[in-house]
Scaffold this motif. Structure first.
Motif, PDB file in Angstrom:
ATOM      1  N   TYR A   5      80.583  28.817  14.296  1.00 24.02           N
ATOM      2  CA  TYR A   5      81.910  28.978  14.893  1.00 24.02           C
ATOM      3  C   TYR A   5      83.130  27.791  14.731  1.00 24.02           C
ATOM      4  N   LEU A   6      82.573  27.174  15.211  1.00 23.30           N
ATOM      5  CA  LEU A   6      83.193  26.342  15.306  1.00 23.30           C
ATOM      6  C   LEU A   6      83.633  25.449  14.197  1.00 23.30           C
ATOM      7  N   ILE A   7      83.457  25.979  13.010  1.00 26.49           N
ATOM      8  CA  ILE A   7      83.472  25.267  11.687  1.00 26.49           C
ATOM      9  C   ILE A   7      84.600  26.342  10.324  1.00 26.49           C
ATOM     10  N   ASP A   8      85.812  25.450  10.087  1.00 31.68           N
ATOM     11  CA  ASP A   8      86.636  26.590   9.430  1.00 31.68           C
ATOM     12  C   ASP A   8      86.239  26.745   7.701  1.00 31.68           C
ATOM     13  N   GLY A   9      86.197  28.434   7.980  1.00 30.62           N
ATOM     14  CA  GLY A   9      85.430  28.804   6.341  1.00 30.62           C
ATOM     15  C   GLY A   9      85.911  28.671   5.420  1.00 30.62           C
ATOM     16  N   ILE A  10      87.316  28.081   5.319  1.00 29.01           N
ATOM     17  CA  ILE A  10      88.215  27.205   4.179  1.00 29.01           C
ATOM     18  C   ILE A  10      87.027  25.989   3.757  1.00 29.01           C
ATOM     19  N   SER A  11      87.652  24.968   4.903  1.00 31.55           N
ATOM     20  CA  SER A  11      87.396  23.645   4.817  1.00 31.55           C
ATOM     21  C   SER A  11      86.381  23.288   4.647  1.00 31.55           C
ATOM     22  N   PHE A  12      85.208  24.057   5.575  1.00 35.92           N
ATOM     23  CA  PHE A  12      84.372  23.722   5.995  1.00 35.92           C
ATOM     24  C   PHE A  12      84.098  22.399   7.479  1.00 35.92           C
ATOM     25  N   GLU A  13      85.375  21.854   7.805  1.00 34.46           N
ATOM     26  CA  GLU A  13      85.256  21.221   8.816  1.00 34.46           C
ATOM     27  C   GLU A  13      85.526  21.674   9.754  1.00 34.46           C
ATOM     28  N   ILE A  14      85.474  20.868  11.144  1.00 32.77           N
ATOM     29  CA  ILE A  14      86.187  21.319  12.630  1.00 32.77           C
ATOM     30  C   ILE A  14      87.331  22.123  12.635  1.00 32.77           C
ATOM     31  N   HIS A  16      91.002  22.187  14.689  1.00 36.16           N
ATOM     32  CA  HIS A  16      91.595  21.749  15.345  1.00 36.16           C
ATOM     33  C   HIS A  16      92.953  22.288  15.717  1.00 36.16           C
ATOM     34  N   ASP A  17      93.181  23.558  14.762  1.00 35.84           N
ATOM     35  CA  ASP A  17      94.137  24.925  15.376  1.00 35.84           C
ATOM     36  C   ASP A  17      93.941  25.830  14.399  1.00 35.84           C
ATOM     37  N   PRO A  18      92.644  26.624  15.620  1.00 38.80           N
ATOM     38  CA  PRO A  18      92.225  27.693  15.153  1.00 38.80           C
ATOM     39  C   PRO A  18      93.237  28.935  15.406  1.00 38.80           C
ATOM     40  N   VAL A  19      93.421  29.649  14.604  1.00 37.23           N
ATOM     41  CA  VAL A  19      94.486  30.727  14.411  1.00 37.23           C
ATOM     42  C   VAL A  19      93.132  31.690  13.948  1.00 37.23           C
ATOM     43  N   VAL A  20      93.609  33.458  14.709  1.00 38.73           N
ATOM     44  CA  VAL A  20      92.945  34.700  13.807  1.00 38.73           C
ATOM     45  C   VAL A  20      93.718  35.252  12.968  1.00 38.73           C
ATOM     46  N   GLY A  24      90.474  40.190  12.700  1.00 43.09           N
ATOM     47  CA  GLY A  24      89.998  39.199  14.104  1.00 43.09           C
ATOM     48  C   GLY A  24      88.789  37.660  13.056  1.00 43.09           C
ATOM     49  N   HIS A  25      88.837  37.450  12.145  1.00 43.83           N
ATOM     50  CA  HIS A  25      88.294  36.212  11.688  1.00 43.83           C
ATOM     51  C   HIS A  25      88.988  35.157  12.312  1.00 43.83           C
ATOM     52  N   SER A  26      88.870  33.871  12.399  1.00 43.67           N
ATOM     53  CA  SER A  26      89.391  32.721  12.882  1.00 43.67           C
ATOM     54  C   SER A  26      89.642  31.636  11.741  1.00 43.67           C
ATOM     55  N   PHE A  27      90.254  30.793  11.306  1.00 49.06           N
ATOM     56  CA  PHE A  27      90.399  29.309  10.441  1.00 49.06           C
ATOM     57  C   PHE A  27      91.276  28.891  11.135  1.00 49.06           C
ATOM     58  N   ASP A  28      91.033  27.599  10.800  1.00 46.32           N
ATOM     59  CA  ASP A  28      92.456  26.365  11.035  1.00 46.32           C
ATOM     60  C   ASP A  28      93.601  26.632  10.480  1.00 46.32           C
ATOM     61  N   ARG A  29      94.400  26.501  10.774  1.00 44.51           N
ATOM     62  CA  ARG A  29      95.831  26.841  10.437  1.00 44.51           C
ATOM     63  C   ARG A  29      96.133  26.355   9.266  1.00 44.51           C
ATOM     64  N   ILE A  30      96.278  24.865   9.263  1.00 44.54           N
ATOM     65  CA  ILE A  30      96.089  24.330   7.191  1.00 44.54           C
ATOM     66  C   ILE A  30      95.827  25.182   6.738  1.00 44.54           C
ATOM     67  N   GLY A  31      94.313  25.719   6.213  1.00 43.80           N
ATOM     68  CA  GLY A  31      93.381  26.056   5.493  1.00 43.80           C
ATOM     69  C   GLY A  31      93.971  27.425   4.947  1.00 43.80           C
TER      70      GLY A  31
END
Length: 77
Positions: A5-14, A16-20, A24-31
């Motif tokens: 649940y800490l892994i971004d589904g786009i970059s597959f990295e932890i 740092h700035d999660p957005v929803v 209702g799905h969360s991703f890191d803001r950059i990706g």
């Protein structure tokens, strides 16, 4: 091991700035920002959306920050 649940589904990295997304799905803001600017849709539901539809996920950010503070090895993972 890093919890899924800490892994971004786009970059597959932890994250740092999660957005929803509105779905209702969360991703890191950059990706997700890059994806939405190029595709104009939610990557999961394919429903049209814009970057303005993204909202910060404060609880997930706290979980990511807590995990990274307790697991220094994961910072560069």
């Amino acid at each position: 091991m890093v919890p899924d649940y800490l892994i971004d589904g786009i970059s597959f990295e932890i994250m740092h700035d999660p957005v929803v997304t509105p779905s209702g799905h969360s991703f890191d803001r950059i990706g997700i920002t890059k994806h939405v600017e190029q595709a104009g849709v939610d990557p999961i539901t394919r429903v049209p959306m814009t970057v303005n539809d993204l909202r910060p996920n404060y609880a997930l950010k706290a979980a990511c920050d807590d995990f990274l503070s307790k697991n220094g090895w994961a910072v560069d993972w």
